[in-house]
Design a protein around this motif. Structure first.
Motif, short mmCIF file in Angstrom:
data_model
loop_
_atom_site.label_atom_id
_atom_site.label_comp_id
_atom_site.label_asym_id
_atom_site.label_seq_id
_atom_site.Cartn_x
_atom_site.Cartn_y
_atom_site.Cartn_z
N ARG A 111 0.83 -1.19 0.00
CA ARG A 111 0.00 0.00 0.00
C ARG A 111 0.88 1.25 0.00
O ARG A 111 1.88 1.29 0.71
N GLU A 112 0.49 2.24 -0.78
CA GLU A 112 1.29 3.45 -0.84
C GLU A 112 0.41 4.69 -0.66
O GLU A 112 -0.76 4.71 -1.04
N PHE A 113 1.01 5.71 -0.10
CA PHE A 113 0.35 7.00 0.08
C PHE A 113 0.13 7.66 -1.28
O PHE A 113 0.99 7.61 -2.16
N VAL A 114 -1.03 8.29 -1.44
CA VAL A 114 -1.33 9.03 -2.66
C VAL A 114 -1.49 10.53 -2.37
O VAL A 114 -0.82 11.35 -2.99
N ALA A 115 -2.37 10.86 -1.43
CA ALA A 115 -2.65 12.26 -1.17
C ALA A 115 -3.25 12.41 0.23
O ALA A 115 -3.83 11.46 0.76
N ALA A 116 -3.11 13.62 0.79
CA ALA A 116 -3.71 13.92 2.08
C ALA A 116 -4.10 15.38 2.13
O ALA A 116 -3.50 16.23 1.46
N LEU A 117 -5.12 15.65 2.94
CA LEU A 117 -5.62 17.00 3.14
C LEU A 117 -5.67 17.20 4.64
O LEU A 117 -6.41 16.50 5.33
N SER A 118 -4.88 18.14 5.13
CA SER A 118 -4.70 18.27 6.56
C SER A 118 -5.77 19.12 7.21
O SER A 118 -6.41 19.96 6.54
N SER A 119 -5.92 18.93 8.50
CA SER A 119 -6.83 19.76 9.29
C SER A 119 -6.18 20.19 10.58
O SER A 119 -6.84 20.77 11.42
N GLY A 120 -4.90 19.92 10.75
CA GLY A 120 -4.22 20.25 11.98
C GLY A 120 -3.99 21.74 12.12
O GLY A 120 -3.98 22.48 11.14
N ALA A 121 -3.79 22.17 13.35
CA ALA A 121 -3.54 23.59 13.63
C ALA A 121 -2.33 24.07 12.85
O ALA A 121 -1.28 23.44 12.86
N GLY A 122 -2.48 25.18 12.17
CA GLY A 122 -1.39 25.74 11.41
C GLY A 122 -1.23 25.16 10.03
O GLY A 122 -0.44 25.64 9.23
N SER A 123 -1.99 24.14 9.71
CA SER A 123 -1.83 23.53 8.39
C SER A 123 -3.17 23.17 7.78
O SER A 123 -3.25 22.32 6.90
N ILE A 124 -4.22 23.84 8.23
CA ILE A 124 -5.55 23.52 7.74
C ILE A 124 -5.63 23.75 6.24
O ILE A 124 -5.26 24.80 5.74
N GLY A 125 -6.12 22.74 5.55
CA GLY A 125 -6.32 22.86 4.13
C GLY A 125 -5.11 22.59 3.29
O GLY A 125 -5.17 22.61 2.06
#
Length: 127
Positions: A45-59
């Protein structure tokens, strides 16, 4: 408990496009990081994409190098849905695609850091 259901996979010719959807139920995920992974036959399995929601990195979005410029991850919080728009598809993109939700810390790229997974949807790109 969060349930994720992917849809939108299928068979497409090289150069074509598909849009994968992942609908979540059981909990709103507006504050979670969302990811897409894939697994081709005989490969890990491999990473393709991510969309963050953490503080300082939202979006902020993150992509593996092989899909940059071709794939776009997005979310619709009102629909509790995450999307993966895939353009200029190549035969090497053929895989089962999984969406995942990461509710805690850790690397976006590490599948082991994700807490919830969908069942997967098959994407096949013919040459």
């Amino acid at each position: 408990q969060v349930q994720l259901v992917e849809s939108g996979g299928g068979l497409v010719q090289a150069g074509g496009s598909l849009r994968l959807s992942c609908a979540a139920s059981g909990r709103t995920f507006s504050s979670y990081t969302l990811g897409w992974f894939r697994q081709a036959p005989g490969k890990e399995r491999e990473f393709v994409a991510a969309l963050s929601s953490g503080a300082g990195s939202i979006g902020r979005t993150y992509y593996t190098d092989s899909v940059k410029g071709r794939f776009t991850i997005s979310r619709d919080n009102a629909k509790n849905t995450v999307y993966l728009q895939m353009n200029s598809l190549k035969p090497e993109d053929t895989a089962v695609y999984y969406c995942a939700v990461k509710a805690s810390g850790g690397s976006f790229y590490d599948g082991l850091r994700y807490d919830y997974w969908g069942q997967g949807t098959q994407v096949t790109v013919s040459s």
